[in-house]
Design a protein around this motif. Structure first.
Motif, mmCIF file in Angstrom:
data_model
loop_
_atom_site.group_PDB
_atom_site.id
_atom_site.type_symbol
_atom_site.label_atom_id
_atom_site.label_comp_id
_atom_site.label_asym_id
_atom_site.label_seq_id
_atom_site.Cartn_x
_atom_site.Cartn_y
_atom_site.Cartn_z
ATOM 1 N N GLU A 39 0.826 -1.217 0.000
ATOM 2 C CA GLU A 39 0.000 0.000 0.000
ATOM 3 C C GLU A 39 0.854 1.259 0.000
ATOM 4 N N CYS A 40 0.485 2.217 -0.867
ATOM 5 C CA CYS A 40 1.238 3.476 -1.007
ATOM 6 C C CYS A 40 0.283 4.640 -1.275
ATOM 7 N N THR A 41 -0.840 4.679 -0.563
ATOM 8 C CA THR A 41 -1.909 5.633 -0.868
ATOM 9 C C THR A 41 -1.472 7.078 -0.699
ATOM 10 N N TYR A 42 -0.811 7.418 0.416
ATOM 11 C CA TYR A 42 -0.458 8.815 0.666
ATOM 12 C C TYR A 42 0.516 9.330 -0.383
ATOM 13 N N VAL A 43 1.528 8.542 -0.723
ATOM 14 C CA VAL A 43 2.496 8.979 -1.732
ATOM 15 C C VAL A 43 1.833 9.082 -3.101
ATOM 16 N N PHE A 44 0.898 8.187 -3.396
ATOM 17 C CA PHE A 44 0.155 8.254 -4.657
ATOM 18 C C PHE A 44 -0.609 9.570 -4.754
#
Length: 465
Positions: free
Chosen positions: A7-12
């Protein structure tokens, strides 16, 4: 085949952010191992209650107005607005009058609604029903998948989706960078302390395993878990760590080095470099105290502070800007690119890092991997990272750093037991592979359950965010 959904939601959603955690997430995602017969690593984001596979972390070039980016910007401005509100609230006359604080709050609510909340609601309606950004595509989860929460998920709103995935047979692994909001709340905004505490309650009850970024933090996480959920629950979970990489992935060969930085390094006098966001935990005031003592003793050593201006640092920044040695023996750069940072690492005399507490200390390995010796505060995680290749000073005594600086300036010898030329650290490719290997190793090793369960401590069922 096991699928690791990383998961990489914030960086996305914040592709231009480049602080410590964002740097880690971006590099790990970019260097995830290729799929093989046993395992596949898939970068994912959780948006609007759904799971998506990431095709690109970098924003796509488009001539049109990016409404999603505007929505994110408004949210950032709203957070800054309320941080400022809390700072003003602590000053006179508001700190002494409930009525004054109430008036201030009402005025701020009206301003925030008109300038921030209302535009965000309008954008939410405009964006609702629009196709998902082309940078990701829908992904169907499967029982047996492992959701690896790599990003700063305490900022997120995807907890209901994560809980649904768990009910559907998806395992959850949490990557933990530090516990600073819990162990050293005095260095953090009060809002972050509460959010992080709620998040840790949730992650303590929800995750199956935990991967820290150092053995120091791994052991802290286990101790905090014992305190919150008890030994019986802790023994049903696993704990491990991996170490971070060292390359600066945004160092564009075609970009230019900051002119002020180039000018500073034209002089042959030694430069001691500090790389970090300016905020209380990083202890820049200690640096100034130590170097003022060195300058008073006749030292020509220069102190270069590189890092964006953070929080709770107004007095410190003003002290730097009004300092009589500014642009003589004291320099500050608040927006250096990775290319400029590479130049600083390769031309400085030594790195100085007086932080009170860290989860890892990324500038240490970035500097040392490039041959720049490092002096750090004598804290456990720095000993773990640097061992006998670093020099250490006492945070209770700025003179201990002053002496290191003066001795190195006088002798040209770095005061560490072992020569840095024999030191080697992980690349981001190796770090990413290590993370995956540690997760796979623990998934294949069943966790033992104690025969005599202990009663759960009070507070176990605190509200999740």
């Amino acid at each position: 085949m096991t699928r690791l959904l990383v998961e990489c939601t914030y960086v996305f959603e914040h592709p231009n952010a480049n602080s410590g955690i964002q740097r880690v997430v971006r590099n790990v995602i970019q260097q995830l191992p290729e799929a093989d017969a046993q395992r596949e690593c898939i970068p994912v984001v959780m948006l609007d209650g759904a799971l998506y596979e990431v095709k690109s972390l970098a924003p796509l070039k488009t001539p049109k107005v990016n409404l999603t980016s505007l929505r994110v910007k408004l949210e950032q401005w709203a957070n800054l607005f309320w941080l400022r509100h809390r700072a003003v609230e602590r000053r006179r006359p508001f700190s002494q009058s409930h009525f004054a604080r109430r008036v201030l709050y009402v005025i701020c609510r009206l301003v925030a609604f008109a300038c921030l909340s209302l535009p965000m609601r309008v954008l939410d309606r405009v964006l609702k029903g629009k196709p998902v950004p082309e940078r990701c595509v829908p992904l169907q989860h499967r029982a047996g998948d492992q959701l690896v929460l790599l990003d700063s998920s305490w900022h997120a709103n995807f907890f209901p989706l994560a809980e649904q995935l768990k009910r559907d047979g998806v395992g959850i692994v949490s990557v933990i960078y530090d516990l600073i909001p819990l162990t050293h709340p005095q260095f953090c905004d009060a809002g972050l302390v509460k959010v992080f505490n709620d998040w840790f309650d949730w992650i303590a009850r929800t995750a199956d395993g935990y991967v820290a970024i150092s053995t120091t933090i791994r052991d802290q996480v286990r101790e905090e878990m014992l305190r919150r959920i008890g030994a019986q629950q802790v023994q049903q979970r696993w704990f491990d760590y991996f170490h971070l990489g060292s390359e600066l992935d945004l160092s564009d060969a075609d970009s230019e080095v900051d002119r002020g930085l180039l000018q500073m390094f034209k002089s042959p006098k030694p430069v001691f470099l500090m790389v970090s966001t300016i905020e209380p935990r990083k202890n820049h005031a200690y640096l100034l105290d130590a170097f003022e003592r060195a300058w008073a003793a006749g030292s020509n050593a220069r102190l270069c502070i590189a890092g964006k201006i953070g929080w709770k640092c107004d007095a410190l920044v003003e002290r730097i800007r009004q300092h009589p040695e500014l642009n003589r023996r004291l320099f500050m750069f608040n927006s250096l690119s990775d290319k400029s940072l590479e130049h600083a690492y390769s031309h400085a005399t030594a790195l100085v890092f007086p932080s009170y507490v860290e989860g890892f200390g990324l500038p240490l390995v970035e500097a040392m991997q490039r041959g720049l010796p490092a002096m750090g505060s004598d804290i456990p995680v720095f000993r773990e990272i640097g061992g006998d290749y670093m020099a250490y000073f006492d945070l209770a005594d700025p003179q201990s750093l002053t002496d290191l600086v003066i001795d190195m300036e006088r002798t040209g010898v770095f005061p560490a037991p072992l020569a840095l030329e024999h030191w080697r650290w992980l690349s981001w490719r190796e770090a990413s592979a290590q993370l995956v290997e540690r997760i796979e190793r623990n998934l294949s090793s069943p966790v033992s359950v104690p025969e005599n369960p202990e009663p759960e401590p009070e507070g176990q069922h605190a509200n999740c965010p």
